[in-house]
Enzyme design. Structure first.
Site, PDB file in Angstrom:
ATOM      1  N   CYS A 144       0.928  -1.178  -0.103  1.00  0.00           N
ATOM      2  CA  CYS A 144      -0.095   0.141   0.229  1.00  0.00           C
ATOM      3  C   CYS A 144       0.887   1.271  -0.018  1.00  0.00           C
ATOM      4  CB  CYS A 144      -0.768   0.117   1.095  1.00  0.00           C
ATOM      5  SG  CYS A 144      -2.298   1.205   0.941  1.00  0.00           S
ATOM      6  N   HIS A 193      -3.845  -5.151   0.067  1.00  0.00           N
ATOM      7  CA  HIS A 193      -3.476  -5.613   1.532  1.00  0.00           C
ATOM      8  C   HIS A 193      -3.440  -7.142   1.870  1.00  0.00           C
ATOM      9  CE1 HIS A 193      -2.994  -1.560   3.416  1.00  0.00           C
ATOM     10  NE2 HIS A 193      -4.124  -1.172   2.558  1.00  0.00           N
ATOM     11  N   GLU A 249      -1.915  -8.838   4.056  1.00  0.00           N
ATOM     12  CA  GLU A 249      -1.919  -8.929   5.385  1.00  0.00           C
ATOM     13  C   GLU A 249      -3.480  -8.996   6.149  1.00  0.00           C
ATOM     14  OE1 GLU A 249      -1.423  -6.171   4.125  1.00  0.00           O
ATOM     15  OE2 GLU A 249      -2.535  -4.427   5.555  1.00  0.00           O
TER      16      GLU A 249
END
Ligand code: MN
Length: 257
Positions: free
Chosen positions: A131, A233, A235
């Site tokens: 990001c 993203h 994660e």
């Protein structure tokens, strides 16, 4: 480097994974006994993703790298770096005036993260940038950013998704034969997307690894050395998204090599 054997306090020998540094941000304590207390922190999702991939997570507190030129020292014993998401980079870093739609910047973090990226690259350790980290990689290469996609480049693709934050929404088309394809295959990949900025002019030494259906660049790799940067993203979705976790596993694997 990589998988090493360390002695524990009980002198048992335990194998551990590579040490994966995670960049941080600063903010203020919102609740608890001392509201307003400055804090250095990171989203727990990054820590959990590194753990799930078999790495040993290490947080890197940020500071003014001009006053304390010791960022390289922080990377002593570190095998790889995750550059995390966060605030918009100050447009002065890519030669533009700030527009009203540009989000808040944290100048000390811009300075620190740019120095951190430089230090990691000169040490030759693998970098996974996510990001803001992806945008930072582009800016470090002399590229520019779109300061606000909704006003500058309206699109059918919801780059700031609604709904559950761990559920992938829009797709990206993965470039065949690249680094990303090694991890997830040459597929249309569904990703978690929370960004209102994006790459405009691509930085030097970067190769496009994935694009959104509206043509926006969503991932790049470095031509030289090991660096993968994604606008989405992984994660946030890694707990149930095999292809999100795969990016962290690829980093851990590169760090172990
Ligand atoms: Mn997106």
């Amino acid at each position: 480097m990589g998988h090493v054997t360390r002695s524990t306090s009980r002198d048992a020998r335990v194998a551990s994974g590579p040490r994966i540094a995670i960049s941080t941000t600063t903010g203020q304590e919102l609740s608890g006994p001392l509201p307003g207390l400055p804090r250095t922190n990171v989203s727990t999702d990054y820590v959990d993703a590194v753990l799930a991939a078999g790495g040993v997570p290490v947080m890197l507190p940020l500071f003014d790298p001009e006053r304390y030129p010791i960022v390289d020292d922080q990377l002593e014993g570190v095998d790889a770096l995750v550059l995390t998401g966060g605030q918009d980079i100050d447009p002065s870093r890519y030669g533009q005036e700030r527009r009203p739609e540009c989000g808040e910047s944290l100048p000390v973090r811009d300075a620190y993260d740019l120095r951190l990226l430089e230090a990691a690259r000169s040490r030759g350790i693998p970098v996974l940038a996510i990001c803001r980290g992806f945008q930072l990689v582009n800016v470090a290469g002399g590229g520019t950013l779109v300061q606000d996609l909704p006003t500058d480049r309206p699109s059918e693709v919801a780059h700031w998704q609604s709904g559950a934050p761990d559920q992938p929404t829009h797709t990206v088309s993965v470039t065949p034969g690249g680094l990303l394809a090694q991890a997830v295959g040459e597929v249309d990949l569904a990703v978690v997307s929370y960004h209102h900025q994006g790459v405009d002019q691509l930085g030097r030494g970067l190769v496009v690894e994935a694009t959104a259906p509206d043509g926006l660049v969503e991932a790049v790799r470095a031509e030289q050395g090991w660096l993968l940067a994604v606008q989405w993203h992984p994660e946030m979705s890694h707990r149930h998204d095999r292809r999100g976790l795969a990016l962290f596993e690829l980093l851990v694997s590169a760090a172990s090599g």
